[in-house]
Write a protein that holds these residues in place. Structure first.
Motif, short mmCIF file in Angstrom:
data_model
loop_
_atom_site.label_atom_id
_atom_site.label_comp_id
_atom_site.label_asym_id
_atom_site.label_seq_id
_atom_site.Cartn_x
_atom_site.Cartn_y
_atom_site.Cartn_z
N ASN A 169 -5.20 -9.60 5.17
CA ASN A 169 -6.42 -9.13 4.53
C ASN A 169 -6.38 -7.62 4.29
N GLN A 170 -7.02 -7.21 3.21
CA GLN A 170 -7.18 -5.78 2.93
C GLN A 170 -8.48 -5.25 3.53
N VAL A 171 -9.42 -6.17 3.73
CA VAL A 171 -10.66 -5.83 4.42
C VAL A 171 -10.93 -6.92 5.46
N LYS A 172 -11.70 -6.56 6.47
CA LYS A 172 -11.96 -7.53 7.54
C LYS A 172 -12.90 -8.61 7.03
N ARG A 173 -12.50 -9.89 7.17
CA ARG A 173 -13.28 -11.01 6.64
C ARG A 173 -13.99 -11.82 7.72
#
Length: 660
Positions: free
Chosen positions: A91-95
């Motif tokens: 992931n590029q951002v926390k999901r």
């Protein structure tokens, strides 16, 4: 085309300062059947052990592994250096957990999507048992594993949801070996720690509902959605997964992600309020129903001498057939083995059918306690055989509302009386009188008497005219077995019978001494094949170039014997009830020669089989038929038609429905 790479765990240092890590090679299939999705955030040691266990314990099921990494900052970030080939989504951002699962499922290629926590270790056969069940039963939408703690205690045997919306891990901290945790059953939900769902259903329901992000209640919610579509949510106890609970999010419900366990419970309760009130029970009440979603089913308890070893004796085959029929009829089926034994593979076969085998300490007090504890839930009890049934009937009549069915398999007292007529042994007469007292007591106390024999039904009706006696096919078949060999390709005679049953020993010894020598004079090269479990010395002593004693044979070997021999012989001189060997031979479209005892109890059998009771008459009938293909065809067709008329599954179903 499947392409599989072997597991290689070559020890090496990845770089200076990193402890030795096994280089893990994951098998690769071009068309995976199952996509295993593992959402992760740090906890590298757990993730790596989980992956190793998958590779070590998952065989013959094509799978792919998809790891969804939620911005880990430990070795997980370089998982591709240690484990290959797998799909890694970084992931590029926390999901968060829920969205990671949905993201992984979106790129999956399998027919099934399996969500697996990274803080788990799988065990041998874990995936095969899930897949086999789902492949056999298209009505299963979700199926999941038995979860156990690292110390061996049970964590969950399926989940229960009460009408408050509260979800409960059934069996938590108990022994995982108890009978109530070891049969396939429908459950309210399956924990997301090891949950497999059909990909098409997953797509239809839109995956995990993101209103429950970042985590908690999504696994319960999707179970409700799948059930709303008409599919089942099933617990599979043979799939065992060790779960290190609490590793990912801890256990404090007031902080961090764990606080959403409380928040999402309220969301879930509001979303499913109507279903919860209509179909679910109050907290802690009626766990017997809640643990297996059986509130709307009738419970039947079947009691017999032991778990039916259906390929070893005719009585066991009868019990096994009717156990399966009750499952097909939608009953909640329980089985109680009087001998306390759980033999394999027979016990697992029943449990995989969804039948709970009541099995505890080696004494009848446990069975009595179980009956008393569950007395309000029992609708029917089917008792088998007089010497077993008399131990239970008074307790059941006194303390339950269950309707009692009694099936003796045959009239034991009649069998012993006939044997006394042959052997003139006074002990047999005493035995006959003893069984008569037991059997008549059962007839008097049971609500419904079941009998497989038309002649025995007349005896029961004569002595108990006000008792409901129902004629029940001793055996039933979906269809007769097609003949795949011509008569020219066949040779020899066949006798089938379990030798724990004394009439079989007497009959085949009489045949070999009195009848076979006459047949041999007319057909010099003829052979006799004898198959059946536990042959005694007097049967083993018959072995010769002409008489082949096979002993116990598998069902496959039995089918081969039926397809390669010309006719079956049933030379019984005493007995009672309907003979399984007779009906089974006719199901295989076998011509057969039998005594009156061999065909007793069969309705309207005389046009199909004319009994031969003397050695000369029996031998003459074999000789008359053996080389006449026209007559053999005629007899085979008569056998086929008889079974289809009197021993079909629909006939058995109608009989049971009439009795109930």
């Amino acid at each position: 085309m499947k392409r599989r790479r072997s597991l290689r765990l070559k020890r090496r240092r990845i770089h200076r300062g990193v402890p030795p890590i096994g280089k893990l090679t994951v098998p690769v299939w071009e068309h995976p059947l199952v996509s295993i999705i593992i959402p992760v955030y740090n906890k590298w040691d757990y993730t790596y052990r989980c992956l190793v266990s998958i590779v070590e314990h998952t065989h013959d099921i094509p799978y792919e592994i998809i790891v969804v990494d939620d911005l880990s900052n430990d070795l997980t970030a370089r998982i591709g250096q240690f484990v290959n080939p797998i799909t890694v989504i970084r992931n590029q951002v926390k999901r968060g957990f829920l969205r990671n699962c949905n993201h992984g499922a979106a790129v999956s290629k399998g027919k099934y999507v399996l969500f697996l926590n990274n803080d788990t270790k799988v065990t041998p056969g874990w995936l095969a048992h899930l897949v086999v069940s789902a492949e056999k039963d298209a009505t299963i939408g979700i199926i999941g594993s038995k979860l156990i703690y690292p110390d061996g205690k049970l964590q969950e045997a399926g989940g229960i949801v009460f009408n408050s919306g509260y979800a409960w891990n059934y069996g938590r901290l108990d022994s995982p070996d108890k009978h109530e945790y070891n049969y396939v059953k429908e459950v309210d939900y399956i924990s997301g720690a090891s949950l497999m769902i059909r990909k098409d259903i997953w797509q239809h329901v839109g995956g995990f509902d993101e209103r429950f992000a970042p985590a908690y209640s999504e696994d319960v919610d999707i179970a409700f959605k799948v059930r709303q579509l008409g599919f089942k949510v099933v617990y599979q106890p043979k799939s065992v997964v060790v779960h290190y609970e609490g590793v990912s999010h801890g256990t404090d419900v007031k902080t961090g992600v764990k606080q959403y366990q409380v928040i999402n419970h309220q969301k879930f309760k509001e979303k499913w309020a109507e279903v919860l009130q209509r179909h679910h029970l109050p907290v802690g009440e009626h766990l017997y129903w809640s643990r297996e979603r059986s509130k709307d089913k009738k419970t039947i308890v079947i009691i017999d001498y032991g778990v039916p070893s259906y390929d070893k004796d005719a009585g066991s085959r009868t019990t096994y057939m009717y156990l399966k029929l009750f499952v097909d009829m939608g009953f909640n089926v329980k089985f109680m083995p009087d001998n306390f034994v759980k033999p394999e593979p027979y016990s697992s076969e029943l449990e995989q059918l969804g039948i709970e085998i009541i099995h505890g300490p080696q004494n009848h007090n446990y069975y009595e306690q179980w009956i008393l504890q569950h007395k309000d839930y029992l609708d029917y009890v089917l008792l088998n055989r007089p010497n077993i049934s008399h131990k239970y009937i008074d307790l059941i009549k006194a303390h339950t509302r269950a309707k009692i069915l009694y099936y003796g398999h045959d009239l034991h007292y009649v069998r012993e009386l006939k044997r006394f007529g042959l052997e003139n042994n006074r002990e047999l007469l005493l035995s006959s009188n003893y069984y008569k007292s037991l059997e008549f007591d059962m007839f008097a106390k049971a609500d419904i008497v079941l009998t497989c024999s038309e002649s025995e039904k007349r005896i029961i009706d004569g002595h108990f005219p006000h008792k409901k006696a129902t004629l029940l096919p001793a055996y039933f078949f979906e269809q007769t077995i097609p003949r795949d060999k011509t008569w020219e390709q066949r040779s020899g005679l066949l006798f089938i019978g379990g030798f724990s049953h004394s009439p079989n020993t007497d009959g085949i010894v009489w045949f070999c001494r009195e009848i076979l020598p006459i047949v041999v004079q007319a057909i010099p090269g003829i052979q006799l094949f004898i198959a059946g479990s536990n042959p005694p010395p007097e049967v083993l002593g018959l072995q010769s170039d002409r008489v082949i004693v096979k002993g116990f044979v598998s069902d496959q070997e039995l089918r081969e014997l039926y397809s390669t021999t010309k006719m079956a012989v049933i030379p019984l001189r005493y007995g009672a009830g309907v003979k399984g060997k007779t009906v089974e031979a006719m199901c295989h479209q076998m011509p057969l020669v039998a005594t009156s005892t061999g065909i007793e109890g069969l309705q309207n059998i005389s046009p199909t089989i004319e009994p031969k009771n003397t050695p000369q008459a029996f031998a003459s009938e074999i000789i008359r038929l053996y080389h006449d293909n026209r007559l053999l065809d005629q007899k085979a067709e008569q056998s086929k038609q008889y079974v289809e008329m009197y021993f079909s599954k629909s006939k058995a179903l109608a009989s049971i429905q009439s009795a109930l």
